[in-house]
Design a protein around this motif. Structure first.
Motif, PDB file in Angstrom:
ATOM      1  N   ALA A 184      -7.527  -5.712   4.500  1.00 53.29           N
ATOM      2  CA  ALA A 184      -7.040  -5.349   5.343  1.00 53.29           C
ATOM      3  C   ALA A 184      -7.399  -6.797   6.773  1.00 53.29           C
ATOM      4  O   ALA A 184      -6.860  -7.139   7.340  1.00 53.29           O
ATOM      5  CB  ALA A 184      -7.457  -4.249   6.511  1.00 53.29           C
ATOM      6  N   ARG A 196       0.527  -1.311  -0.245  1.00 53.33           N
ATOM      7  CA  ARG A 196      -0.026   0.287  -0.108  1.00 53.33           C
ATOM      8  C   ARG A 196       0.828   1.636   0.831  1.00 53.33           C
ATOM      9  O   ARG A 196       0.784   2.320  -0.491  1.00 53.33           O
ATOM     10  CB  ARG A 196      -1.314   0.199   0.989  1.00 53.33           C
ATOM     11  CG  ARG A 196      -1.674   0.975   1.449  1.00 53.33           C
ATOM     12  CD  ARG A 196      -2.894   1.298   2.839  1.00 53.33           C
ATOM     13  NE  ARG A 196      -2.075   0.392   3.578  1.00 53.33           N
ATOM     14  CZ  ARG A 196      -2.299   0.073   4.934  1.00 53.33           C
ATOM     15  NH1 ARG A 196      -3.551  -0.657   4.525  1.00 53.33           N
ATOM     16  NH2 ARG A 196      -1.721  -0.018   6.074  1.00 53.33           N
ATOM     17  N   ASP A 253      -4.266  -7.903   7.161  1.00 55.59           N
ATOM     18  CA  ASP A 253      -3.154  -6.732   7.792  1.00 55.59           C
ATOM     19  C   ASP A 253      -2.450  -7.992   8.719  1.00 55.59           C
ATOM     20  O   ASP A 253      -1.393  -6.369   9.234  1.00 55.59           O
ATOM     21  CB  ASP A 253      -4.769  -6.471   9.119  1.00 55.59           C
ATOM     22  CG  ASP A 253      -4.335  -4.277   8.935  1.00 55.59           C
ATOM     23  OD1 ASP A 253      -3.115  -4.107   8.308  1.00 55.59           O
ATOM     24  OD2 ASP A 253      -4.743  -3.805  10.386  1.00 55.59           O
ATOM     25  N   GLU A 293      -6.372   4.041  -1.307  1.00 58.72           N
ATOM     26  CA  GLU A 293      -6.870   3.858  -0.350  1.00 58.72           C
ATOM     27  C   GLU A 293      -7.679   2.933   0.542  1.00 58.72           C
ATOM     28  O   GLU A 293      -7.741   1.888   1.323  1.00 58.72           O
ATOM     29  CB  GLU A 293      -7.164   5.128   1.171  1.00 58.72           C
ATOM     30  CG  GLU A 293      -5.430   5.755   1.304  1.00 58.72           C
ATOM     31  CD  GLU A 293      -4.771   5.070   2.104  1.00 58.72           C
ATOM     32  OE1 GLU A 293      -4.971   4.677   2.130  1.00 58.72           O
ATOM     33  OE2 GLU A 293      -3.710   6.548   2.432  1.00 58.72           O
ATOM     34  N   ARG A 294      -9.258   2.955   0.017  1.00 58.04           N
ATOM     35  CA  ARG A 294     -10.382   2.071  -0.001  1.00 58.04           C
ATOM     36  C   ARG A 294     -10.044   0.765  -0.955  1.00 58.04           C
ATOM     37  O   ARG A 294     -11.028  -0.023  -0.028  1.00 58.04           O
ATOM     38  CB  ARG A 294     -11.171   2.966  -1.048  1.00 58.04           C
ATOM     39  CG  ARG A 294     -12.141   4.958   0.021  1.00 58.04           C
ATOM     40  CD  ARG A 294     -13.036   4.451  -0.773  1.00 58.04           C
ATOM     41  NE  ARG A 294     -13.561   4.838  -2.235  1.00 58.04           N
ATOM     42  CZ  ARG A 294     -13.514   5.508  -2.953  1.00 58.04           C
ATOM     43  NH1 ARG A 294     -13.216   6.966  -2.440  1.00 58.04           N
ATOM     44  NH2 ARG A 294     -13.521   5.988  -4.297  1.00 58.04           N
ATOM     45  N   ASP A 341      -7.477   8.174  -2.740  1.00 56.01           N
ATOM     46  CA  ASP A 341      -8.544   7.963  -2.299  1.00 56.01           C
ATOM     47  C   ASP A 341      -9.001   6.711  -2.462  1.00 56.01           C
ATOM     48  O   ASP A 341      -8.827   5.533  -1.726  1.00 56.01           O
ATOM     49  CB  ASP A 341      -9.417   9.132  -2.377  1.00 56.01           C
ATOM     50  CG  ASP A 341      -8.987  10.744  -2.082  1.00 56.01           C
ATOM     51  OD1 ASP A 341      -8.401  10.486  -1.278  1.00 56.01           O
ATOM     52  OD2 ASP A 341      -9.599  11.789  -2.382  1.00 56.01           O
ATOM     53  N   ALA A 396      -8.584  -0.896   1.869  1.00 53.28           N
ATOM     54  CA  ALA A 396      -8.760  -1.664   3.077  1.00 53.28           C
ATOM     55  C   ALA A 396      -9.338  -2.623   2.968  1.00 53.28           C
ATOM     56  O   ALA A 396      -9.807  -2.967   3.964  1.00 53.28           O
ATOM     57  CB  ALA A 396      -9.715   0.166   3.892  1.00 53.28           C
TER      58      ALA A 396
END
Length: 223
Positions: free
Chosen positions: A214, A104, A218, A207-208, A204, A211
């Motif tokens: 995750a 990421r 993660d 990032e989504r 943006d 996520a």
């Protein structure tokens, strides 16, 4: 001007220092690639011949094929950098950093830099790929190779067997996000958006997208 095959094997070049010979080879390779790209954009990939590329670079046809065994290699000149990028990121992650966090971070940095290898190749080059069935097929193959290389790196990082299901599944998820984001950059480019505009959108969206992984990844493969 590039070196033709005669010059490349002549006594003057043969007697040059190894560093000079390598520099001349790099210059010749870059010249051929640059001339090929111009022709591909002007004429289309399928309609451009190796002979035309050789003429434009002022080298022999054999010189072109010596540097680029396949015509697709001329369009994707940085394919090794692309294919190995995710695996290298995993191998170089910081102490305690997971594979997801490293990938990421690296992708967001590539977006900020508007890196061509991440997809910021400009309208003309992107249109050249989109208009060619051969190049779009080749690009899918490069994504596949990148995912396979990532799976091997994840297996090594976690001490798992090379064919274990966990690193292969993790690589499919991580590689899939990168593939979707790459395609998104291409789509926005073809829609006429500028690289700075695309970078703002992709930050943006990336990032989504990351996520979403995750919950599964993660804590996977910390350094």
């Amino acid at each position: 001007m590039g070196l033709d095959s005669t010059t490349a094997t002549g006594s003057t070049t043969g007697g040059a220092a190894p560093g000079l010979r390598e520099a001349k080879k790099r210059e010749t390779r870059q010249l051929i690639s640059d001339r090929a790209t111009v022709l591909f954009i002007e004429q289309g990939f399928e309609r451009t011949t190796i002979a035309e590329i050789a003429d434009a670079a002022r080298v022999a046809k054999k010189t072109v094929t010596n540097y680029f065994p396949y015509k697709e290699d001329l369009a994707f000149d940085h394919q090794e950098e692309f294919v190995g990028a995710l695996a290298r990121t995993v191998a170089a992650r910081a102490p305690g950093e997971t594979a997801l966090a490293a990938l990421r971070r690296t992708f967001l940095a590539a977006v900020a830099a508007q890196d061509p290898v991440a997809g910021f190749a400009g309208f003309e080059f992107t249109r050249m790929i989109a208009d060619s069935a051969t190049l779009t097929t080749c690009l899918r193959g490069l994504h596949d190779q990148r995912e396979h290389r990532l799976a091997a790196a994840l297996a090594e990082a976690t001490g798992a067997p090379a064919d274990a299901i966990t690193p292969r599944t993790a690589a499919a998820l991580l590689g899939g996000v990168h593939r979707v984001l790459f395609d998104r950059i291409m789509a926005l480019t073809l829609a006429g958006r500028t690289n700075p505009e695309i970078a703002a959108v992709l930050h943006d969206e990336a990032e989504r997208a990351f996520a979403l992984l995750a919950p599964a990844l993660d804590a996977y493969a910390p350094a």
